[in-house]
Write a protein that holds these residues in place. Structure first.
Motif, mmCIF file in Angstrom:
data_model
loop_
_atom_site.group_PDB
_atom_site.id
_atom_site.type_symbol
_atom_site.label_atom_id
_atom_site.label_comp_id
_atom_site.label_asym_id
_atom_site.label_seq_id
_atom_site.Cartn_x
_atom_site.Cartn_y
_atom_site.Cartn_z
ATOM 1 N N LEU A 3 0.833 -1.205 0.000
ATOM 2 C CA LEU A 3 0.000 0.000 0.000
ATOM 3 C C LEU A 3 0.868 1.255 0.000
ATOM 4 C CD1 LEU A 3 -2.749 1.400 0.179
ATOM 5 C CD2 LEU A 3 -2.626 1.108 2.678
ATOM 6 N N GLY A 4 1.854 1.315 0.864
ATOM 7 C CA GLY A 4 2.741 2.481 0.918
ATOM 8 C C GLY A 4 3.461 2.701 -0.398
ATOM 9 N N GLY A 5 3.970 1.627 -0.999
ATOM 10 C CA GLY A 5 4.645 1.740 -2.292
ATOM 11 C C GLY A 5 3.708 2.220 -3.383
ATOM 12 N N ALA A 6 2.491 1.687 -3.399
ATOM 13 C CA ALA A 6 1.515 2.098 -4.411
ATOM 14 C C ALA A 6 1.093 3.553 -4.214
ATOM 15 C CB ALA A 6 0.299 1.174 -4.375
ATOM 16 N N VAL A 7 0.872 3.956 -2.972
ATOM 17 C CA VAL A 7 0.449 5.342 -2.706
ATOM 18 C C VAL A 7 1.526 6.320 -3.140
ATOM 19 C CG1 VAL A 7 0.028 7.029 -0.845
ATOM 20 C CG2 VAL A 7 -1.204 4.849 -0.867
ATOM 21 N N THR A 8 2.776 6.036 -2.813
ATOM 22 C CA THR A 8 3.825 6.996 -3.155
ATOM 23 C C THR A 8 4.058 7.051 -4.661
ATOM 24 O OG1 THR A 8 5.961 7.864 -2.441
ATOM 25 C CG2 THR A 8 5.842 5.500 -2.785
ATOM 26 N N HIS A 9 3.907 5.927 -5.365
ATOM 27 C CA HIS A 9 3.980 5.980 -6.826
ATOM 28 C C HIS A 9 2.786 6.743 -7.403
ATOM 29 C CE1 HIS A 9 6.968 2.441 -7.552
ATOM 30 N NE2 HIS A 9 7.577 3.563 -7.242
ATOM 31 N N LEU A 10 1.620 6.575 -6.801
ATOM 32 C CA LEU A 10 0.446 7.328 -7.247
ATOM 33 C C LEU A 10 0.672 8.831 -7.054
ATOM 34 C CD1 LEU A 10 -2.428 7.380 -8.370
ATOM 35 C CD2 LEU A 10 -3.261 7.066 -6.023
ATOM 36 N N LEU A 11 1.248 9.213 -5.922
ATOM 37 C CA LEU A 11 1.543 10.628 -5.680
ATOM 38 C C LEU A 11 2.468 11.180 -6.757
ATOM 39 C CD1 LEU A 11 2.018 10.632 -1.799
ATOM 40 C CD2 LEU A 11 0.104 11.600 -3.095
ATOM 41 N N ASP A 12 3.485 10.389 -7.131
ATOM 42 C CA ASP A 12 4.385 10.824 -8.206
ATOM 43 C C ASP A 12 3.618 11.003 -9.503
ATOM 44 O OD1 ASP A 12 6.530 10.706 -6.476
ATOM 45 O OD2 ASP A 12 7.469 8.967 -7.406
ATOM 46 N N ARG A 13 2.779 10.040 -9.837
ATOM 47 C CA ARG A 13 2.012 10.095 -11.093
ATOM 48 C C ARG A 13 1.057 11.289 -11.105
ATOM 49 N NH1 ARG A 13 4.779 6.910 -14.381
ATOM 50 N NH2 ARG A 13 4.990 4.801 -13.620
ATOM 51 N N LEU A 14 0.471 11.579 -9.961
ATOM 52 C CA LEU A 14 -0.502 12.672 -9.904
ATOM 53 C C LEU A 14 0.134 14.054 -9.869
ATOM 54 C CD1 LEU A 14 -3.161 11.238 -7.421
ATOM 55 C CD2 LEU A 14 -3.370 11.492 -9.905
ATOM 56 N N PHE A 15 1.245 14.217 -9.133
ATOM 57 C CA PHE A 15 1.715 15.564 -8.824
ATOM 58 C C PHE A 15 3.089 15.946 -9.364
ATOM 59 C CE2 PHE A 15 -1.279 14.408 -5.370
ATOM 60 C CZ PHE A 15 -2.290 15.291 -5.735
ATOM 61 N N ARG A 16 3.793 15.052 -9.979
ATOM 62 C CA ARG A 16 5.112 15.416 -10.516
ATOM 63 C C ARG A 16 4.990 15.820 -11.981
ATOM 64 N NH1 ARG A 16 9.401 14.664 -7.222
ATOM 65 N NH2 ARG A 16 9.076 13.285 -5.453
ATOM 66 N N ALA A 17 6.046 16.463 -12.480
ATOM 67 C CA ALA A 17 6.110 16.871 -13.887
ATOM 68 C C ALA A 17 6.067 15.611 -14.759
ATOM 69 C CB ALA A 17 7.396 17.659 -14.127
ATOM 70 N N PRO A 18 5.469 15.681 -15.914
ATOM 71 C CA PRO A 18 5.099 16.889 -16.638
ATOM 72 C C PRO A 18 3.700 17.409 -16.355
ATOM 73 C CG PRO A 18 4.897 15.027 -18.113
ATOM 74 C CD PRO A 18 5.397 14.503 -16.784
ATOM 75 N N GLY A 19 2.905 16.726 -15.529
ATOM 76 C CA GLY A 19 1.589 17.273 -15.220
ATOM 77 C C GLY A 19 0.707 16.260 -14.523
ATOM 78 N N GLY A 30 2.576 12.346 -14.330
ATOM 79 C CA GLY A 30 3.869 12.554 -13.693
ATOM 80 C C GLY A 30 4.786 11.348 -13.793
ATOM 81 N N HIS A 31 6.053 11.638 -13.706
ATOM 82 C CA HIS A 31 7.077 10.601 -13.789
ATOM 83 C C HIS A 31 7.557 10.231 -12.386
ATOM 84 C CE1 HIS A 31 8.172 12.066 -18.106
ATOM 85 N NE2 HIS A 31 6.916 11.673 -18.000
ATOM 86 N N VAL A 32 7.826 8.964 -12.185
ATOM 87 C CA VAL A 32 8.329 8.465 -10.913
ATOM 88 C C VAL A 32 9.830 8.750 -10.839
ATOM 89 C CG1 VAL A 32 8.717 6.373 -9.532
ATOM 90 C CG2 VAL A 32 6.545 6.693 -10.738
ATOM 91 N N VAL A 33 10.284 9.229 -9.693
ATOM 92 C CA VAL A 33 11.698 9.507 -9.480
ATOM 93 C C VAL A 33 12.385 8.209 -9.063
ATOM 94 C CG1 VAL A 33 13.364 10.792 -8.086
ATOM 95 C CG2 VAL A 33 11.209 11.874 -8.772
#
Length: 172
Positions: free
Chosen positions: A104-120, A124-127
Protein backbone atom coordinates in the motif's frame (compact mmCIF):
# COMPACT_ATOMS: atom_id res chain seq x y z
CA UNK A 1 -22.20 -7.73 22.74
CA UNK A 2 -19.01 -9.66 21.93
CA UNK A 3 -16.50 -7.50 20.09
CA UNK A 4 -13.69 -10.07 19.99
CA UNK A 5 -14.21 -10.57 16.23
CA UNK A 6 -13.61 -6.87 15.60
CA UNK A 7 -10.49 -6.61 17.79
CA UNK A 8 -8.08 -7.90 15.13
CA UNK A 9 -9.48 -5.32 12.69
CA UNK A 10 -9.21 -2.46 15.19
CA UNK A 11 -5.69 -3.47 16.25
CA UNK A 12 -4.58 -3.79 12.62
CA UNK A 13 -5.65 -0.31 11.47
CA UNK A 14 -2.82 1.60 13.21
CA UNK A 15 -0.23 -0.94 12.00
CA UNK A 16 -1.48 -0.81 8.42
CA UNK A 17 -1.47 2.95 8.23
CA UNK A 18 1.75 3.44 10.23
CA UNK A 19 3.71 1.14 7.92
CA UNK A 20 2.16 2.67 4.79
CA UNK A 21 2.80 6.24 5.98
CA UNK A 22 6.39 5.33 6.90
CA UNK A 23 6.98 3.96 3.39
CA UNK A 24 5.50 7.11 1.81
CA UNK A 25 7.58 9.40 4.04
CA UNK A 26 10.84 7.51 3.44
CA UNK A 27 10.23 7.28 -0.30
CA UNK A 28 9.20 10.89 -0.83
CA UNK A 29 11.99 12.15 1.46
CA UNK A 30 14.61 10.10 -0.37
CA UNK A 31 13.30 11.33 -3.74
CA UNK A 32 13.52 14.93 -2.52
CA UNK A 33 17.11 14.24 -1.46
CA UNK A 34 17.94 12.49 -4.76
CA UNK A 35 16.61 15.38 -6.84
CA UNK A 36 18.64 17.92 -4.88
CA UNK A 37 21.85 15.88 -4.54
CA UNK A 38 22.00 13.92 -7.80
CA UNK A 39 20.58 16.27 -10.46
CA UNK A 40 23.15 16.91 -13.18
CA UNK A 41 25.68 14.51 -11.66
CA UNK A 42 27.29 11.42 -13.05
CA UNK A 43 26.35 8.17 -11.31
CA UNK A 44 27.70 8.01 -7.77
CA UNK A 45 29.19 4.58 -6.96
CA UNK A 46 28.10 3.09 -3.64
CA UNK A 47 29.41 -0.45 -4.20
CA UNK A 48 31.36 0.08 -7.41
CA UNK A 49 29.14 -0.52 -10.44
CA UNK A 50 27.05 -3.04 -8.51
CA UNK A 51 25.10 -0.31 -6.70
CA UNK A 52 25.09 3.31 -7.81
CA UNK A 53 23.01 6.42 -7.28
CA UNK A 54 21.70 7.77 -10.60
CA UNK A 55 18.76 10.16 -10.96
CA UNK A 56 16.18 9.13 -13.56
CA UNK A 57 12.54 9.99 -14.21
CA UNK A 58 10.40 7.01 -15.22
CA UNK A 59 7.19 7.67 -17.14
CA UNK A 60 6.47 3.96 -17.50
CA UNK A 61 6.25 0.92 -15.28
CA UNK A 62 9.14 -1.25 -14.11
CA UNK A 63 12.05 -1.21 -16.58
CA UNK A 64 10.34 1.82 -18.27
CA UNK A 65 7.79 -0.46 -19.92
CA UNK A 66 4.92 1.55 -21.43
CA UNK A 67 6.69 4.89 -21.16
CA UNK A 68 4.08 6.54 -23.40
CA UNK A 69 1.14 5.39 -21.29
CA UNK A 70 1.69 7.19 -18.00
CA UNK A 71 -2.02 7.98 -17.54
CA UNK A 72 -2.85 4.26 -17.73
CA UNK A 73 -0.40 3.53 -14.91
CA UNK A 74 -1.99 6.32 -12.88
CA UNK A 75 -5.41 4.63 -13.18
CA UNK A 76 -4.01 1.16 -12.45
CA UNK A 77 -2.14 2.46 -9.40
CA UNK A 78 -5.24 4.26 -8.07
CA UNK A 79 -7.25 1.03 -8.38
CA UNK A 80 -4.43 -0.91 -6.69
CA UNK A 81 -4.45 1.52 -3.75
CA UNK A 82 -8.19 1.02 -3.23
CA UNK A 83 -7.88 -2.78 -3.45
CA UNK A 84 -4.87 -2.83 -1.10
CA UNK A 85 -6.68 -0.73 1.51
CA UNK A 86 -9.58 -3.15 1.39
CA UNK A 87 -7.40 -6.25 1.75
CA UNK A 88 -5.02 -4.73 4.30
CA UNK A 89 -7.92 -4.10 6.67
CA UNK A 90 -9.47 -7.57 6.35
CA UNK A 91 -8.77 -10.18 9.01
CA UNK A 92 -5.37 -11.69 8.31
CA UNK A 93 -2.14 -12.46 10.09
CA UNK A 94 0.14 -9.66 11.27
CA UNK A 95 2.67 -10.70 8.60
CA UNK A 96 0.01 -10.35 5.90
CA UNK A 97 -1.06 -6.98 7.30
CA UNK A 98 2.53 -5.70 7.22
CA UNK A 99 3.06 -7.12 3.72
CA UNK A 100 -0.08 -5.45 2.42
CA UNK A 101 0.91 -2.22 4.21
CA UNK A 102 4.27 -2.23 2.43
CA UNK A 103 2.48 -2.75 -0.88
CA UNK A 104 0.00 0.00 0.00
CA UNK A 105 2.74 2.48 0.92
CA UNK A 106 4.65 1.74 -2.29
CA UNK A 107 1.51 2.10 -4.41
CA UNK A 108 0.45 5.34 -2.71
CA UNK A 109 3.82 7.00 -3.16
CA UNK A 110 3.98 5.98 -6.83
CA UNK A 111 0.45 7.33 -7.25
CA UNK A 112 1.54 10.63 -5.68
CA UNK A 113 4.39 10.82 -8.21
CA UNK A 114 2.01 10.10 -11.09
CA UNK A 115 -0.50 12.67 -9.90
CA UNK A 116 1.72 15.56 -8.82
CA UNK A 117 5.11 15.42 -10.52
CA UNK A 118 6.11 16.87 -13.89
CA UNK A 119 5.10 16.89 -16.64
CA UNK A 120 1.59 17.27 -15.22
CA UNK A 121 -1.38 15.91 -13.33
CA UNK A 122 -1.92 12.15 -13.86
CA UNK A 123 1.07 12.10 -16.23
CA UNK A 124 3.87 12.55 -13.69
CA UNK A 125 7.08 10.60 -13.79
CA UNK A 126 8.33 8.47 -10.91
CA UNK A 127 11.70 9.51 -9.48
CA UNK A 128 14.18 6.62 -9.54
CA UNK A 129 17.72 6.83 -8.22
CA UNK A 130 18.99 3.44 -6.95
CA UNK A 131 20.80 1.73 -9.84
CA UNK A 132 21.31 -2.01 -9.43
CA UNK A 133 24.25 -2.70 -11.75
CA UNK A 134 22.38 -1.25 -14.73
CA UNK A 135 19.67 -3.93 -14.54
CA UNK A 136 17.10 -1.80 -12.80
CA UNK A 137 16.88 1.72 -11.41
CA UNK A 138 14.36 2.06 -8.60
CA UNK A 139 13.54 3.84 -5.38
CA UNK A 140 12.54 3.17 -1.77
CA UNK A 141 8.92 2.43 -2.79
CA UNK A 142 10.17 -0.32 -5.11
CA UNK A 143 12.05 -1.88 -2.20
CA UNK A 144 8.87 -1.77 -0.09
CA UNK A 145 6.84 -3.30 -2.93
CA UNK A 146 9.37 -6.11 -3.34
CA UNK A 147 9.51 -6.82 0.41
CA UNK A 148 5.71 -6.77 0.65
CA UNK A 149 5.40 -9.24 -2.23
CA UNK A 150 7.98 -11.57 -0.64
CA UNK A 151 6.17 -11.41 2.72
CA UNK A 152 2.94 -12.38 0.99
CA UNK A 153 4.64 -15.34 -0.68
CA UNK A 154 6.12 -16.78 2.52
CA UNK A 155 2.83 -18.32 3.75
CA UNK A 156 2.24 -19.76 0.28
CA UNK A 157 5.68 -21.39 0.25
CA UNK A 158 5.77 -22.45 3.88
CA UNK A 159 3.08 -23.75 6.17
CA UNK A 160 1.54 -21.44 8.73
CA UNK A 161 4.00 -22.71 11.33
CA UNK A 162 6.99 -22.14 9.03
CA UNK A 163 7.32 -25.70 7.78
CA UNK A 164 7.48 -26.51 4.08
CA UNK A 165 4.17 -27.77 2.65
CA UNK A 166 2.71 -28.23 6.13
CA UNK A 167 5.33 -30.83 7.15
CA UNK A 168 5.15 -30.68 10.96
CA UNK A 169 8.36 -32.61 11.43
CA UNK A 170 10.62 -30.28 9.43
CA UNK A 171 12.42 -33.19 7.76
CA UNK A 172 12.01 -36.19 5.46
Amino acid sequence: MDTSASRPFVARVPVVFAVAVLVVALDQGSKFWAESALRGRAPVPVLGELLQLRLLYNSGAAFSIGAGSTWIFTIITAVAVVVLVRFALKPASVVQAVALSLLLGGAVTHLLDRLFRAPGFARGHVVDFIDYNGWFVGNVADIALFCGAVLLLIPALFGRDGTVDGDKHGGP
